[in-house]
Write a protein that holds these residues in place. Structure first.
Motif, PDB file in Angstrom:
ATOM      1  N   TYR A  16       0.833  -1.206   0.000  1.00 27.23           N
ATOM      2  CA  TYR A  16       0.000   0.000   0.000  1.00 27.23           C
ATOM      3  C   TYR A  16       0.869   1.257   0.000  1.00 27.23           C
ATOM      4  O   TYR A  16       0.682   2.152  -0.822  1.00 27.23           O
ATOM      5  CB  TYR A  16      -0.910  -0.055   1.229  1.00 27.23           C
ATOM      6  CG  TYR A  16      -1.630   1.212   1.584  1.00 27.23           C
ATOM      7  CD1 TYR A  16      -2.802   1.572   0.936  1.00 27.23           C
ATOM      8  CD2 TYR A  16      -1.157   2.031   2.610  1.00 27.23           C
ATOM      9  CE1 TYR A  16      -3.491   2.729   1.285  1.00 27.23           C
ATOM     10  CE2 TYR A  16      -1.848   3.188   2.966  1.00 27.23           C
ATOM     11  CZ  TYR A  16      -3.000   3.528   2.302  1.00 27.23           C
ATOM     12  OH  TYR A  16      -3.677   4.671   2.652  1.00 27.23           O
ATOM     13  N   LEU A  17       1.822   1.317   0.929  1.00 21.82           N
ATOM     14  CA  LEU A  17       2.677   2.493   1.047  1.00 21.82           C
ATOM     15  C   LEU A  17       3.530   2.693  -0.199  1.00 21.82           C
ATOM     16  O   LEU A  17       3.686   3.818  -0.681  1.00 21.82           O
ATOM     17  CB  LEU A  17       3.554   2.380   2.293  1.00 21.82           C
ATOM     18  CG  LEU A  17       2.787   2.439   3.620  1.00 21.82           C
ATOM     19  CD1 LEU A  17       3.692   2.061   4.780  1.00 21.82           C
ATOM     20  CD2 LEU A  17       2.169   3.811   3.825  1.00 21.82           C
ATOM     21  N   ASN A  18       4.081   1.612  -0.726  1.00 23.32           N
ATOM     22  CA  ASN A  18       4.905   1.718  -1.939  1.00 23.32           C
ATOM     23  C   ASN A  18       4.094   2.221  -3.122  1.00 23.32           C
ATOM     24  O   ASN A  18       4.550   3.085  -3.876  1.00 23.32           O
ATOM     25  CB  ASN A  18       5.550   0.373  -2.271  1.00 23.32           C
ATOM     26  CG  ASN A  18       6.631  -0.011  -1.291  1.00 23.32           C
ATOM     27  OD1 ASN A  18       7.216   0.839  -0.626  1.00 23.32           O
ATOM     28  ND2 ASN A  18       6.885  -1.309  -1.170  1.00 23.32           N
ATOM     29  N   LEU A  19       2.881   1.684  -3.307  1.00 20.07           N
ATOM     30  CA  LEU A  19       2.059   2.111  -4.436  1.00 20.07           C
ATOM     31  C   LEU A  19       1.629   3.565  -4.278  1.00 20.07           C
ATOM     32  O   LEU A  19       1.646   4.327  -5.248  1.00 20.07           O
ATOM     33  CB  LEU A  19       0.840   1.207  -4.608  1.00 20.07           C
ATOM     34  CG  LEU A  19      -0.094   1.579  -5.768  1.00 20.07           C
ATOM     35  CD1 LEU A  19       0.642   1.611  -7.098  1.00 20.07           C
ATOM     36  CD2 LEU A  19      -1.269   0.623  -5.827  1.00 20.07           C
ATOM     37  N   ALA A  32      -0.143   4.068  10.713  1.00 19.39           N
ATOM     38  CA  ALA A  32      -1.403   4.607  10.190  1.00 19.39           C
ATOM     39  C   ALA A  32      -1.954   3.720   9.081  1.00 19.39           C
ATOM     40  O   ALA A  32      -3.159   3.459   9.025  1.00 19.39           O
ATOM     41  CB  ALA A  32      -1.201   6.039   9.682  1.00 19.39           C
ATOM     42  N   ALA A  33      -1.075   3.252   8.204  1.00 22.52           N
ATOM     43  CA  ALA A  33      -1.510   2.386   7.104  1.00 22.52           C
ATOM     44  C   ALA A  33      -2.095   1.083   7.638  1.00 22.52           C
ATOM     45  O   ALA A  33      -3.138   0.626   7.173  1.00 22.52           O
ATOM     46  CB  ALA A  33      -0.340   2.100   6.164  1.00 22.52           C
ATOM     47  N   ALA A  54      -2.514  -1.475  -8.723  1.00 23.00           N
ATOM     48  CA  ALA A  54      -3.587  -0.500  -8.576  1.00 23.00           C
ATOM     49  C   ALA A  54      -4.419  -0.852  -7.350  1.00 23.00           C
ATOM     50  O   ALA A  54      -4.457  -2.009  -6.926  1.00 23.00           O
ATOM     51  CB  ALA A  54      -4.467  -0.476  -9.821  1.00 23.00           C
ATOM     52  N   MET A  55      -5.100   0.166  -6.808  1.00 26.08           N
ATOM     53  CA  MET A  55      -5.928  -0.079  -5.626  1.00 26.08           C
ATOM     54  C   MET A  55      -6.931   1.047  -5.462  1.00 26.08           C
ATOM     55  O   MET A  55      -6.830   2.110  -6.080  1.00 26.08           O
ATOM     56  CB  MET A  55      -5.068  -0.173  -4.376  1.00 26.08           C
ATOM     57  CG  MET A  55      -4.413   1.133  -4.001  1.00 26.08           C
ATOM     58  SD  MET A  55      -3.444   0.977  -2.486  1.00 26.08           S
ATOM     59  CE  MET A  55      -2.804   2.641  -2.384  1.00 26.08           C
ATOM     60  N   VAL A  69     -11.309   6.542  -1.277  1.00 31.61           N
ATOM     61  CA  VAL A  69      -9.934   6.985  -1.031  1.00 31.61           C
ATOM     62  C   VAL A  69      -8.946   6.041  -1.709  1.00 31.61           C
ATOM     63  O   VAL A  69      -9.299   4.938  -2.131  1.00 31.61           O
ATOM     64  CB  VAL A  69      -9.617   7.056   0.487  1.00 31.61           C
ATOM     65  CG1 VAL A  69     -10.500   8.069   1.194  1.00 31.61           C
ATOM     66  CG2 VAL A  69      -9.749   5.694   1.152  1.00 31.61           C
ATOM     67  N   ASP A  70      -7.716   6.488  -1.776  1.00 33.02           N
ATOM     68  CA  ASP A  70      -6.589   5.654  -2.210  1.00 33.02           C
ATOM     69  C   ASP A  70      -6.704   5.113  -3.628  1.00 33.02           C
ATOM     70  O   ASP A  70      -6.186   4.030  -3.920  1.00 33.02           O
ATOM     71  CB  ASP A  70      -6.367   4.480  -1.248  1.00 33.02           C
ATOM     72  CG  ASP A  70      -5.911   4.909   0.128  1.00 33.02           C
ATOM     73  OD1 ASP A  70      -5.242   5.955   0.217  1.00 33.02           O
ATOM     74  OD2 ASP A  70      -6.201   4.199   1.104  1.00 33.02           O
TER      75      ASP A  70
END
Length: 135
Positions: A16-19, A32-33, A54-55, A69-70
């Motif tokens: 998640y953080l990398n993307l 937080a993530a 993708a997300m 979001v995201d």
């Protein structure tokens, strides 16, 4: 699209953080993530082989308020319809899980606002103003 694997589960915090960073979104802490991903109402993660490409997520109270979001797509995978795929998945969830009067919101950066308009989202201005506070 046949080469992509769509999953309805939040990705790992690391993926998640990398993307997010690769797609040009703001960085978040691992803590937080981890908390945020666990508290998703609904998540869409798109993988190519074992790589998250993708997300998108829905957060909120599950009744009155929902927020998209995201939405993120790896730059080398943009232009392949993955953003639209994610939105279709999120909208399918919303069609089944919202109620009369439910409010669905999002913050749109250019040029993604054009994608969201395709799904019926409209600007709140001048009736209201989006606001935020960042820590």
């Amino acid at each position: 699209m046949k080469d992509f694997n769509v999953m309805h589960i939040a990705p790992s915090p690391e993926d998640y953080l990398n993307l997010r960073v690769e797609a040009g979104l703001s960085s978040k802490s691992v803590e937080a993530a981890s908390i945020g991903l666990k508290n998703s109402l609904f998540a869409v993660a798109v993988y190519y082989d074992s790589t998250l490409v993708a997300m998108g997520r829905l957060i909120g109270d599950g009744g009155a308020f929902f927020q998209i979001v995201d939405i993120a797509v790896k730059p080398d995978q943009q232009g392949k319809g993955l953003g639209k795929l994610i939105m279709k998945e999120l909208m399918g969830y919303l069609e089944q899980n919202t109620y009369p009067g439910s409010y669905v919101s999002l913050i749109a950066d250019d040029p993604a606002n054009k994608l969201y308009e395709q799904f019926g989202f409209a600007y709140t201005y001048p009736d209201s103003h989006g606001m935020y506070r960042k820590y």
